[in-house]
Design a protein around this motif. Structure first.
Motif, mmCIF file in Angstrom:
data_model
loop_
_atom_site.group_PDB
_atom_site.id
_atom_site.type_symbol
_atom_site.label_atom_id
_atom_site.label_comp_id
_atom_site.label_asym_id
_atom_site.label_seq_id
_atom_site.Cartn_x
_atom_site.Cartn_y
_atom_site.Cartn_z
ATOM 1 N N ASP A 1 0.857 -1.187 0.000
ATOM 2 C CA ASP A 1 0.000 0.000 0.000
ATOM 3 C C ASP A 1 0.893 1.238 0.000
ATOM 4 O OD1 ASP A 1 -1.832 2.036 0.410
ATOM 5 O OD2 ASP A 1 -3.015 0.935 1.879
ATOM 6 N N PRO A 2 1.364 1.657 -1.184
ATOM 7 C CA PRO A 2 2.316 2.772 -1.249
ATOM 8 C C PRO A 2 1.791 4.064 -0.642
ATOM 9 C CG PRO A 2 2.221 1.614 -3.347
ATOM 10 C CD PRO A 2 1.099 1.074 -2.513
ATOM 11 N N LEU A 3 0.492 4.312 -0.747
ATOM 12 C CA LEU A 3 -0.032 5.564 -0.200
ATOM 13 C C LEU A 3 0.068 5.565 1.327
ATOM 14 C CD1 LEU A 3 -3.035 7.595 -1.432
ATOM 15 C CD2 LEU A 3 -2.718 7.247 1.009
ATOM 16 N N ARG A 4 -0.505 4.559 1.961
ATOM 17 C CA ARG A 4 -0.470 4.509 3.427
ATOM 18 C C ARG A 4 0.941 4.326 3.939
ATOM 19 N NH1 ARG A 4 -3.097 0.595 6.630
ATOM 20 N NH2 ARG A 4 -3.241 2.119 8.295
ATOM 21 N N GLY A 5 1.705 3.492 3.260
ATOM 22 C CA GLY A 5 3.070 3.250 3.708
ATOM 23 C C GLY A 5 3.894 4.526 3.727
ATOM 24 N N ASN A 6 3.859 5.275 2.627
ATOM 25 C CA ASN A 6 4.632 6.512 2.567
ATOM 26 C C ASN A 6 4.061 7.581 3.486
ATOM 27 O OD1 ASN A 6 6.898 6.439 0.420
ATOM 28 N ND2 ASN A 6 5.197 5.348 -0.550
ATOM 29 N N LEU A 7 2.747 7.587 3.645
ATOM 30 C CA LEU A 7 2.128 8.548 4.553
ATOM 31 C C LEU A 7 2.595 8.296 5.984
ATOM 32 C CD1 LEU A 7 0.173 10.911 4.622
ATOM 33 C CD2 LEU A 7 -1.706 9.279 4.854
ATOM 34 N N TYR A 8 2.650 7.033 6.381
ATOM 35 C CA TYR A 8 3.087 6.738 7.732
ATOM 36 C C TYR A 8 4.592 6.850 7.905
ATOM 37 C CZ TYR A 8 -1.357 5.728 9.818
ATOM 38 O OH TYR A 8 -2.617 5.858 10.340
ATOM 39 N N LEU A 9 5.350 6.716 6.822
ATOM 40 C CA LEU A 9 6.771 7.038 6.909
ATOM 41 C C LEU A 9 6.946 8.517 7.236
ATOM 42 C CD1 LEU A 9 8.231 4.921 3.964
ATOM 43 C CD2 LEU A 9 8.935 4.783 6.373
ATOM 44 N N ALA A 10 6.115 9.356 6.615
ATOM 45 C CA ALA A 10 6.145 10.788 6.935
ATOM 46 C C ALA A 10 5.791 11.014 8.402
ATOM 47 C CB ALA A 10 5.187 11.549 6.018
ATOM 48 N N VAL A 11 4.743 10.336 8.875
ATOM 49 C CA VAL A 11 4.340 10.469 10.276
ATOM 50 C C VAL A 11 5.467 10.020 11.204
ATOM 51 C CG1 VAL A 11 2.756 9.584 12.033
ATOM 52 C CG2 VAL A 11 1.879 10.210 9.779
ATOM 53 N N GLY A 12 6.056 8.862 10.897
ATOM 54 C CA GLY A 12 7.118 8.326 11.746
ATOM 55 C C GLY A 12 8.314 9.245 11.837
ATOM 56 N N TYR A 13 8.723 9.811 10.708
ATOM 57 C CA TYR A 13 9.869 10.719 10.735
ATOM 58 C C TYR A 13 9.532 12.035 11.420
ATOM 59 C CZ TYR A 13 12.919 7.706 8.047
ATOM 60 O OH TYR A 13 13.720 6.665 7.655
ATOM 61 N N PHE A 14 8.266 12.434 11.350
ATOM 62 C CA PHE A 14 7.880 13.625 12.097
ATOM 63 C C PHE A 14 7.967 13.363 13.599
ATOM 64 C CE2 PHE A 14 5.762 17.239 13.642
ATOM 65 C CZ PHE A 14 5.769 18.185 12.634
ATOM 66 N N LEU A 15 7.473 12.208 14.024
ATOM 67 C CA LEU A 15 7.572 11.835 15.433
ATOM 68 C C LEU A 15 9.030 11.733 15.874
ATOM 69 C CD1 LEU A 15 4.803 9.105 15.297
ATOM 70 C CD2 LEU A 15 4.682 11.162 16.714
ATOM 71 N N GLU A 16 9.858 11.142 15.044
ATOM 72 C CA GLU A 16 11.273 11.039 15.360
ATOM 73 C C GLU A 16 11.908 12.422 15.444
ATOM 74 O OE1 GLU A 16 14.023 7.584 14.061
ATOM 75 O OE2 GLU A 16 14.343 9.197 12.594
#
Length: 306
Positions: free
Chosen positions: A116-131
């Motif tokens: 799921d490229p959309l959700r996967g990349n969206l949550y990569l953005a979320v994860g890096y923001f949290l980091e």
């Protein structure tokens, strides 16, 4: 600027790819529910859904924490569960928890991006923001900037998959809103249009639009949209608090005692569920509750009993 972005976007980012059966009125009942999409709905686990419901719809941080813990145990492949645990750790000033669950969000999102490229990349953005939020707290803003660059990189990749996707537009709308508040010569109008046209679920989109009009000092429009949000989440103490904030700003600007009294009424409603709220929210609520009573008295009004 990064700190303000971290506080708000962290929470709103978690709204991405969420499912709320109660908000979808039975649509896609064969799945856990997807308030964003009428086609190609995503499915998440029941515990993750319950945690999101408690955090965003009910404004109950304590119950959300309990469900989020269960979710990471029983639904380990759902990045939203880890993102919520990271966000709640940040709220509780648990920096190690923020660090660990941000890393887990990134790890799970990277695995998801293949299917799921959309959700996967969206949550990569979320994860890096949290980091980035963790690094900001422990090393300072300069060290956090590379993570913010990754956020935009992964959001851009997700947008290439489907630029009209509701969950993507919810996240980007809030990001644009915060940038418009913190950067000169920037307007929140693009964020308003994105949230109103493409974002979902509605109550989070309406909340964002209300924030935008509040910052523009267009209080009547802000009240219009926050009351739309309250129609869908009438018992949420955070939204009650935000309604009080808008009414207080309007009352102070227009020197209107009735608006200030209504603001106090909404603050009192929020206080009825103070056991659901974290201390960082309660501290601000207590301060504004005291101030509005003083402002009512200064305009010759009588402060009603709670």
């Amino acid at each position: 600027m990064i700190l303000r972005l971290n506080r708000l976007l962290t929470k709103i980012a978690l709204a991405s790819s969420v499912t709320l059966t109660l908000l979808t009125s039975g649509i896609h009942s064969s799945l856990a529910g997807d308030p964003f999409r009428n086609s190609d709905p995503r499915n998440i686990g029941d515990k993750t859904e319950a945690a999101f419901d408690q955090l965003f719809k009910q404004g109950n941080y304590k119950a959300a924490q309990e469900y989020a813990i269960q979710a990471t145990q029983s639904e380990p492949h759902e990045p939203l569960a880890y993102a919520m645990r990271a966000s709640l750790a940040y709220t509780n000033k648990d920096m190690e928890g923020l660090k660990n669950y941000a890393a887990s969000t990134i790890e799970v999102a990277r695995k998801l991006s293949d299917q799921d490229p959309l959700r996967g990349n969206l949550y990569l953005a979320v994860g890096y923001f949290l980091e980035g939020g963790y690094i900001f707290q422990t090393e300072g803003p300069v060290s956090a900037l590379p993570r913010l660059q990754k956020v935009f990189q992964y959001l851009e990749t997700a947008e290439k998959v489907n630029p009209d996707d509701p969950e993507l537009n919810l996240l980007k709308g809030y990001l644009e809103l915060m940038l418009s508040v913190n950067l000169p010569f920037s307007s929140p109008q693009q964020a308003i249009e994105r949230l109103e046209t493409y974002a979902a679920p509605n109550f989070l989109a309406y909340r964002g639009i209300a924030l935008a009009y509040r910052d523009l000092k267009e209080y009547d429009k802000a009240l219009q949209f926050i009351k739309e949000a309250l129609q869908e989440t009438p018992d949420n103490p955070e939204l009650q608090y935000l309604t009080g904030q808008i009414l207080r700003s309007k009352g102070r600007k227009e020197k209107n005692v009735d608006d200030l009294k209504q603001a106090l009424d909404y603050y009192n409603l929020a206080f009825k569920k103070e056991d659901q709220l974290p201390e960082v929210v309660l501290k601000s609520l207590r301060y504004e509750h005291r101030k509005v009573q003083t402002e009512i008295s200064e305009l010759g009004g009588t402060t009603p009993k709670p």
